[in-house]
Design an enzyme around this catalytic site. Structure first.
Site, PDB file in Angstrom:
ATOM      1  N   CYS A   1     -31.181  -3.089 -18.005  1.00 47.08           N
ATOM      2  CA  CYS A   1     -30.625  -4.436 -18.154  1.00 47.08           C
ATOM      3  C   CYS A   1     -29.561  -4.706 -17.104  1.00 47.08           C
ATOM      4  O   CYS A   1     -29.369  -5.852 -16.684  1.00 47.08           O
ATOM      5  CB  CYS A   1     -30.073  -4.644 -19.552  1.00 47.08           C
TER       6      CYS A   1
ATOM      7  N   HIS B   1     -24.720  -3.854 -23.165  1.00 45.92           N
ATOM      8  CA  HIS B   1     -25.920  -4.582 -22.739  1.00 45.92           C
ATOM      9  C   HIS B   1     -25.533  -5.649 -21.732  1.00 45.92           C
ATOM     10  O   HIS B   1     -24.518  -6.335 -21.887  1.00 45.92           O
ATOM     11  CB  HIS B   1     -26.604  -5.220 -23.955  1.00 45.92           C
TER      12      HIS B   1
END
Length: 942
Positions: A334, A882
């Site tokens: 990510c 994230h």
């Protein structure tokens, strides 16, 4: 000390005497050093639990600098060693906390837990060290890993492959799934051998497909090509089929263009022109412009990367516009997806890479990647702008990234800003229009006008660096260094690609210091001031001087108080404030300039207590020590008494003292934030009135015996010698130390509360709550912190041409010229050997009309008003979290949230969050700059 079961086993089954901790430490160190001198591919290393290894390090007495283990690990509380105690010998090696039990693989192989971090969760030791540890401690299980070579050209480096490639084999005969593990450096030939052995298949009939996302992507044929070069990813599927006919099969309904590597393209190109302007084949397949600089170096978009769309090509015409495609997460990627989405939505880069840029590929630049990184990025950008909403799996790009930047290989989380920095620099070198960089000797500043020097530096930079990245992403700043000794000034003008802005809380620190009067003219007061974290003692003194309204004939002397005594004096104004910890007690003494160089008197307070049989005394220390300057270098007992009585006079319990005491709590101001509660004049006026009342007492303390008992002590506070009026203190140490005894009688006459409850430098819990959105810092304050003058760190000393020595100079940055694309990196992460932290402070940044005119020193007609178009966000904590991205489609004037493969619209009002990590702005051309943009006087953005 008896150590149970610590004997080392010999080859004949006997045992030898156990090694001492010192011997174990030396043996391991020697073997570690030996391994460092013989790094090569194929060396065997073993993974050891950091929890166990830290206990072993404590046992053998490693110094803090020798630790292989990050002591800030989640288990650090279990590893703490009580000072002065002897650590226990660790038990058997226990790696159970870092392995998982799995039964879907080959044999009984143990699976290493995912997302482990070296230093925090495990350490790597050479084979010989492991063998010694097993010999001494037994245990396990053994987790061997091989060293591999990563990188290309002159950028090769050795790394231990902690996580070998794990592939999910699907047998088409019975749909049986099986996990196999191989090094990413293993060849396709080794893959075939392993698969055929495990499944009992004849080698001649076996066919293995790249079955990424459970679609036939390409045929893998026995060759020396590595699994890494074939872009096989962790946990992806491969499909085993049996060959029925003599020829290799192609997927039903699809054309095949098998070549010598037997990689089959499954869908035609979506554009009529190849990625870098190459020709188009008649069957619709495009040939990528690729540079065969080494075996396997071609980007090969047709056979290997065109497969990356999730949906198979079905001939249905797509009418959706580009720029809205997501990127598949291929295992903690990510961070890469976030950075890429920001770059591929940068308007000048979109325009550039959608055109033919093949003429600007630089294959000769030794600092570049021979054009391959630019080709991989350009092809990926084209895919994202031509695939509608089809999710793309950037396997080929990730493969190139691992090849050229091994630090981003593997499947742990990485930093999106670090990747951005690598990509911008790598794209620049791959697209550098300068094929042969000239040697340019830089001229000194020599007092020339700034514009002349800046223009000269930029011309020299452009003579060696000329690319689309320089054109749109590089600016210039002015750097001024000043020597603290000879005041030599050095001014340079340097290019920048992005600005890394510290959050104010990472640049400054709050420090609370109790200020005492050295002549007894006032009560002690605490002051809280804000100073640079990397500042000097002189900075703290200057801030305190302003806060306490220091008079022109006074100076401040800083001291650390420990165990109610002066532990050290900060007499060097250039000593770094980093030596002062938050939990320490720091005081400052107001002293007269007239007494400079005179002997000082330190008074340590004691009161009666129950006899201490260890110390053999009935006195215990309390409160903060007092400090005064003495007139005579050989003072008598009467001089000591006089100085002590002056220091103690504000503490006398009188009716007037109640006036002074009101408004304070136990002698401390109820709230001090770098300023006295009243004006300086008011403070001195009320204080002088109080002292007048105190001094008007009928008794003359200078002519009477002191009420307190005074005792002379030595430098170590270990002796007690009574002081009388006729006592003579011989010349000696610069500081005379005495004990002052308090009894019940003295407590009734004097108020010692002003000496107690000394505040620590910074109380972490305190009353400060977590910053809310309303209490947020602004982007402007971050920029101002970045541009604030500060001293260089001890590890970043400057060689002064005047002194001919390295000096801790002060450095001041100024913005000279800003680029078309301006990138701000908010420094939310801080790292040190034993401390890692992330700041979730909300930074209020403008979305429109960011006006930076006041920060730019060069005065020209350019617009310095900017508009936000992309954000790289980070949610969560360190070692994980994230990444996502917000990006604006300029033509549509709409914002979108790019969360890996998920793409969704987002309201502009919702893009400001405390997760913002990297901000991307583009210049807005305006005819009139006045009044258009937000400045530091207006911090609300949208």
């Amino acid at each position: 000390m008896t150590i149970a079961d610590s004997g080392c086993l010999m080859e004949n089954g006997g045992s030898c005497l156990p090694c001492t901790p010192e011997e174990e430490r030396k043996i391991v160190k020697d073997l570690m050093d030996e391994a460092e001198l013989d790094l090569k591919e194929g060396n065997l290393y073993y993974i050891v639990s950091a929890r166990w290894f830290a206990r072993w390090e404590s046992y053998v007495g490693h110094s803090s600098d020798d630790h292989l283990v990050d002591m800030q690990s989640s288990d650090s509380q279990d590893l703490a060693v009580v000072p002065m105690s002897i650590p226990d010998r660790p038990g058997q090696i226990n790696n159970s906390d870092i392995v998982e039990n799995r039964s879907d693989g080959e044999g009984d192989d143990l699976e290493l837990a995912r997302t482990l971090l070296e230093g925090r969760d495990y350490v790597l030791v050479p084979q010989k060290v492991w063998e010694k540890l097993v010999q001494w401690y037994k245990g396990g299980p053994a987790l061997p890993r091989k060293m591999i070579s990563q990188g290309v050209f002159n950028k090769k480096q050795f790394n231990v492959e902690v996580y070998p490639l794990r592939l999910k084999l699907i047998d088409s005969r019975d749909a049986y799934e099986f996990t196999i593990r191989l090094s990413r450096k293993a060849s396709l030939h080794e893959l075939y051998e392993r698969v055929c052995t495990l499944r009992g298949t004849e080698r001649e009939k076996a066919i293995i497909w790249d079955y990424f996302n459970k679609h036939k992507q390409s045929l893998l044929v026995d060759s020396n090509r590595t699994l890494e070069e074939s872009n096989l990813q962790m946990d992806q599927e491969i499909l085993l089929e049996l060959q029925v006919h003599e020829s290799y099969p192609s997927q039903s309904g699809e054309d095949s263009t098998g070549n010598e590597l037997a990689l089959v393209a499954l869908e035609p190109s979506r554009t009529s022109m190849s990625i870098a302007g190459g020709p188009t084949l008649s069957n619709g397949h495009s040939i990528t412009y690729s540079l065969n600089l080494r075996p396997g170096s071609a980007l090969s978009s047709g056979p290997t990367d065109i497969d990356d769309g999730f949906g198979a090509y079905s001939g249905v015409r797509r009418v959706e516009r580009g720029g809205l495609a997501g990127l598949q997460n291929m295992g903690n990627t990510c961070f890469m997806n976030s950075a890429l989405q920001c770059l591929v939505h940068t308007p000048p880069l979109v325009k550039y890479f959608l055109q033919d840029y093949s003429d600007e590929i630089n294959t000769e630049n030794p600092l570049g990647m021979h054009g391959e990184l630019a080709l991989a990025f350009g092809e990926l950008l084209r895919k994202l702008w031509s695939s509608g909403r089809t999710t793309i799996a950037p396997r080929a790009f990730k493969g190139k990234l691992a090849l050229f930047a091994p630090q981003f290989s593997g499947y742990n989380q990485h930093d999106s800003q670090e990747l951005l920095a690598f990509l911008l620099d790598g794209l620049h070198e791959d697209l550098n229009r300068v094929k042969q960089k000239p040697y340019i000797e830089m001229k000194d500043w020599c007092g020339r006008p700034d514009k002349e020097v800046a223009d000269e530096c930029w011309r020299n930079h452009k003579a060696r660096n000329d690319s689309i990245i320089v054109d749109v992403c590089q600016g210039q700043y002015k750097s001024t260094l000043v020597c603290p000794v000879c005041s030599k000034i050095s001014i340079t003008f340097d290019p920048f690609m992005y600005l890394s802005l510290p959050l104010p809380s990472t640049v400054t620190r709050s420090m609370t210091v109790m200020v005492f009067y050295g002549n007894g003219s006032g009560l002690p007061m605490p002051y809280t001031v804000s100073v640079l974290k990397n500042g000097l003692c002189r900075d703290l003194i200057q801030a305190l001087s302003t806060a306490c309204c220091l008079r022109s004939d006074e100076s401040l002397l800083l001291a650390e108080v420990y165990d109610h005594k002066i532990y050290r004096l900060f007499e060097n104004p250039f000593e770094s404030l980093t030596s002062i910890k938050d939990e320490e007690y720091i005081v400052a003494y107001r002293l007269s300039h007239k007494g400079t160089g005179k002997r000082k008197l330190e008074i340590v307070h004691q009161e009666k207590s129950a006899p201490d049989f260890l110390k053999g005394s009935g006195w215990k220390d309390f409160g903060a020590p007092l400090l005064a300057q003495l007139e005579d270098d050989s003072p008598g007992g009467a001089d000591i008494e006089l100085a002590a009585s002056r220091l103690l006079s504000p503490l006398r319990r009188t009716s007037s003292s109640n006036v002074v005491h009101s408004g304070t709590e136990n002698g401390f101001l109820s709230e001090v934030n770098g300023e006295p509660s009243n004006s300086c004049n008011g403070q001195f006026e009320s204080m002088d009135q109080s002292m007048d009342n105190i001094e008007s007492e009928p008794e003359d303390t200078s002519s009477q015996d002191l009420l307190f008992q005074l005792f002379l002590t030595d430098d170590r506070y270990s002796s007690r010698k009574p002081i009388f009026k006729d006592s003579v203190i011989k010349p000696g140490a610069n500081r005379i130390k005495i004990f002052l005894g308090w009894t019940e009688k003295e407590h009734k006459l004097y108020d010692p509360s002003y000496l107690k409850d000394l505040p620590v430098v910074y109380h972490k819990t305190g009353f400060s709550a977590k910053k809310t959105r309303q209490e947020a810092v602004s982007l402007f304050s971050c920029l101002e912190a970045f541009l604030t003058e500060e001293p260089l760190g001890p590890d970043d000393m400057w060689y002064c041409p005047g002194c001919k020595e390295h000096r801790q100079a002060t450095k001041k940055l100024d913005l000279w010229a800003l680029p078309e694309i301006l990138v701000f990196h908010l420094k939310r992460f801080s790292y040190s050997r034993y401390l890692k932290n992330k700041l979730d402070t909300f930074v209020d940044f403008p979305i429109h009309n960011l006006d930076l005119s006041k920060f730019v020193k060069q005065k020209d007609e350019k617009s310095y008003v900017y508009e936000l178009y992309a954000i790289s966000n980070h949610y969560g904590g360190l070692g994980g979290g994230h990444y996502t991205a917000f990006a604006k489609l300029i033509d549509d004037n709409r914002w979108y949230n790019f969360d890996d493969s998920r793409v969704s619209p987002v309201n502009e009002a919702d893009i400001k969050t405390s997760a913002a990590y990297v901000l991307f702005y583009r210049r807005v051309e305006t005819e009139t700059k006045v009044g258009l943009g937000e400045t530091s006087q207006g911090h609300t953005g949208s």
